[in-house]
Motif scaffolding. Structure first.
Motif, PDB file in Angstrom:
ATOM      1  N   UNK A  45       0.837  -1.199   0.000  1.00 45.13           N
ATOM      2  CA  UNK A  45       0.000   0.000   0.000  1.00 45.13           C
ATOM      3  C   UNK A  45       0.877   1.257   0.000  1.00 45.13           C
ATOM      4  N   UNK A  46       0.982   1.909  -1.142  1.00 45.92           N
ATOM      5  CA  UNK A  46       1.834   3.095  -1.260  1.00 45.92           C
ATOM      6  C   UNK A  46       1.235   4.303  -0.556  1.00 45.92           C
ATOM      7  N   UNK A  47      -0.058   4.276  -0.244  1.00 46.79           N
ATOM      8  CA  UNK A  47      -0.642   5.382   0.522  1.00 46.79           C
ATOM      9  C   UNK A  47      -0.276   5.278   2.000  1.00 46.79           C
ATOM     10  N   UNK A  48       0.166   4.093   2.413  1.00 41.39           N
ATOM     11  CA  UNK A  48       0.482   3.852   3.820  1.00 41.39           C
ATOM     12  C   UNK A  48       1.980   3.787   4.082  1.00 41.39           C
ATOM     13  N   UNK A  49       2.754   3.376   3.067  1.00 38.16           N
ATOM     14  CA  UNK A  49       4.202   3.186   3.236  1.00 38.16           C
ATOM     15  C   UNK A  49       4.971   3.845   2.102  1.00 38.16           C
ATOM     16  N   UNK A  50       6.122   4.443   2.460  1.00 35.45           N
ATOM     17  CA  UNK A  50       7.120   4.788   1.458  1.00 35.45           C
ATOM     18  C   UNK A  50       7.952   3.533   1.212  1.00 35.45           C
ATOM     19  N   UNK A  51       8.330   3.293  -0.026  1.00 36.54           N
ATOM     20  CA  UNK A  51       9.008   2.057  -0.379  1.00 36.54           C
ATOM     21  C   UNK A  51      10.340   2.359  -1.055  1.00 36.54           C
ATOM     22  N   UNK A  52      11.382   1.649  -0.621  1.00 35.97           N
ATOM     23  CA  UNK A  52      12.714   1.781  -1.208  1.00 35.97           C
ATOM     24  C   UNK A  52      13.165   0.398  -1.682  1.00 35.97           C
ATOM     25  N   UNK A 366      -3.841 -10.523  -0.296  1.00 40.46           N
ATOM     26  CA  UNK A 366      -2.399 -10.302  -0.449  1.00 40.46           C
ATOM     27  C   UNK A 366      -1.930  -8.947   0.090  1.00 40.46           C
ATOM     28  N   UNK A 367      -2.573  -7.819  -0.240  1.00 40.43           N
ATOM     29  CA  UNK A 367      -2.118  -6.540   0.335  1.00 40.43           C
ATOM     30  C   UNK A 367      -2.224  -6.519   1.861  1.00 40.43           C
ATOM     31  N   UNK A 368      -3.291  -7.102   2.416  1.00 44.49           N
ATOM     32  CA  UNK A 368      -3.422  -7.146   3.881  1.00 44.49           C
ATOM     33  C   UNK A 368      -2.346  -8.022   4.494  1.00 44.49           C
ATOM     34  N   UNK A 369      -1.988  -9.091   3.806  1.00 38.85           N
ATOM     35  CA  UNK A 369      -0.939  -9.984   4.288  1.00 38.85           C
ATOM     36  C   UNK A 369       0.385  -9.222   4.420  1.00 38.85           C
ATOM     37  N   UNK A 370       0.728  -8.459   3.393  1.00 40.83           N
ATOM     38  CA  UNK A 370       1.947  -7.645   3.445  1.00 40.83           C
ATOM     39  C   UNK A 370       1.873  -6.646   4.595  1.00 40.83           C
ATOM     40  N   UNK A 371       0.723  -5.992   4.723  1.00 39.66           N
ATOM     41  CA  UNK A 371       0.550  -4.995   5.784  1.00 39.66           C
ATOM     42  C   UNK A 371       0.713  -5.622   7.161  1.00 39.66           C
ATOM     43  N   UNK A 372       0.127  -6.785   7.383  1.00 41.05           N
ATOM     44  CA  UNK A 372       0.239  -7.444   8.686  1.00 41.05           C
ATOM     45  C   UNK A 372       1.689  -7.814   8.999  1.00 41.05           C
TER      46      UNK A 372
END
Length: 385
Positions: A45-52, A366-372
């Motif tokens: 979720x790019x609205x919740x996390x910055x990603x590098x 899948x997106x919730x899995x990553x978030x958890x």
């Protein structure tokens, strides 16, 4: 003194947590790690996390890569590589080694080092040695940077199939017959080491499965039907790991179960079944990743069998002191007993991989899995715990 009339500092906008997705690596599972990373980068979720995105080349150099998940997929039966996405073939990424400083730095010959900002959590999607085996986890512990998944010990045990089985046995989990050939045994007396395997076959029968002791994704594994194929199987396994594991065939259905860390502790997913692939002798690398042999989710088990394999999966998770996630693989024998084959502390993690599919069927997309997983890492501190 009242502070009501003093000028107030403007509130600073809250910063999104920064997630470094680290992938590639020096193991023979480099390409599969790339595929996993592409799926994670696409779904996080790019609205919740910055990603590098940070890639590790096959030689071990840490590089900045293009944030282009579509280039990390298997194409024409060919696996991708970090080198193809690296923004520079000379520059490198340096993680902090000071727990008080989480700033990542980019260096390039002849240029001033460039600060890339702080990293709040690392999501390592590395499979195999030099990433899934506790080595990267140890580096992150020294750096004081939280990370997704198992800690140093659990990662090391989860990678070494011998010690994994030893711990399972000590906790009362049933494992199949196996024998280990260590590098010193082979170097000291090849004929004695080979005889050890032949004697094992004499006791347990053929076929045998000859494996690298510390590899995954079914790489380097050979099903050996008789003595004529043994030497080639040993050489294949030793090409990936000087320590090899030889297992007797366990006849039964292949059942998998996912474990995920929730706020109140680990929970098990619905299980899946891996049917025998039509075009392969067993569920090997090509069946898993190239031909994508589908599993059955949920597995056609009785309610009692489902509850039992879920209980055993969580027990295996706890026995090895895992964190975050695990996929536990079992055989369900003809007499109705579950025999644990192994766990994976970083299982295949593409949307078509069995671990996400089992959680999708359990109500966690899948997106919730990553978030958890990211949130579980952020809740933990590094160091002894």
């Amino acid at each position: 003194m009242s502070t009501e009339n003093l000028p107030q500092s403007p509130e600073q906008p809250s910063r999104k947590p920064r997630v470094a997705v680290v992938f590639g690596g020096r193991s023979s599972e480099h390409g599969i790690s790339m595929v996993t990373a592409g799926a994670v980068l696409k779904a996080i979720d790019r609205t919740k996390y910055d990603v590098l995105p940070i890639g590790i080349t096959r030689e071990g150099r840490w590089v900045l890569t293009a944030d282009e998940p579509e280039r990390m997929a298997i194409a024409d039966r060919r696996l991708p590589a970090v080198e193809e996405l690296a923004e520079s073939h000379e520059g490198g990424v340096v993680l902090p080694v000071d727990p008080a400083n989480r700033e990542v730095v980019y260096t390039e010959p002849g240029s001033v080092p460039k600060a890339l900002g702080e990293v709040d959590v690392v999501f390592p999607v590395l499979h195999g040695p030099y990433g899934e085996d506790g080595t990267l986890q140890g580096l992150l512990e020294l750096s004081g940077v939280p990370y997704v998944g198992a800690g140093v010990l659990a990662s090391a045990v989860g990678q070494d199939k011998e010690y994994m089985k030893r711990i399972f046995t000590s906790y009362g989990l049933k494992v199949g017959p196996y024998v280990v050939i260590r590098p010193r045994e082979w170097e000291r007396d090849e004929s004695a080491a080979r005889k050890k395997i032949i004697d094992f076959a004499g006791e347990h029968g053929w076929p045998l499965f000859v494996k690298p002791a510390r590899a995954g994704s079914s790489i380097g594994i050979t099903k050996v039907d008789d003595l004529s194929g043994l030497d080639e199987a040993i050489a294949t396994a030793q090409a990936h790991d000087p320590k090899i594991l030889v297992e007797a065939a366990v006849r039964g259905r292949e059942i998998e179960c996912g474990v995920l860390e929730f706020e109140d502790g680990p929970r098990a997913s619905v299980p899946a079944e891996i049917p025998p692939p039509d075009a392969h002798a067993y569920y090997d690398f090509e069946a898993k990743y190239i031909d994508s042999t589908p599993g059955i989710v949920p597995a056609p088990l009785t309610g009692e069998q489902t509850a039992e394999v879920q209980r055993l999966a969580v027990e295996a998770f706890e026995a090895v002191s895992c964190e975050g996630l695990v996929r536990a693989d079992f055989f369900l024998t003809e007499d109705g007993e579950f025999v644990i084959n192994e766990i994976n502390t970083l299982p295949g993690f593409t949307p078509i991989s069995m671990y996400p599919q089992m959680w999708q069927a359990s109500g966690v997309g899948y997106p919730e899995l990553i978030d958890r997983l990211v949130q579980a890492a952020l809740r933990r501190s590094t160091g002894l715990r």
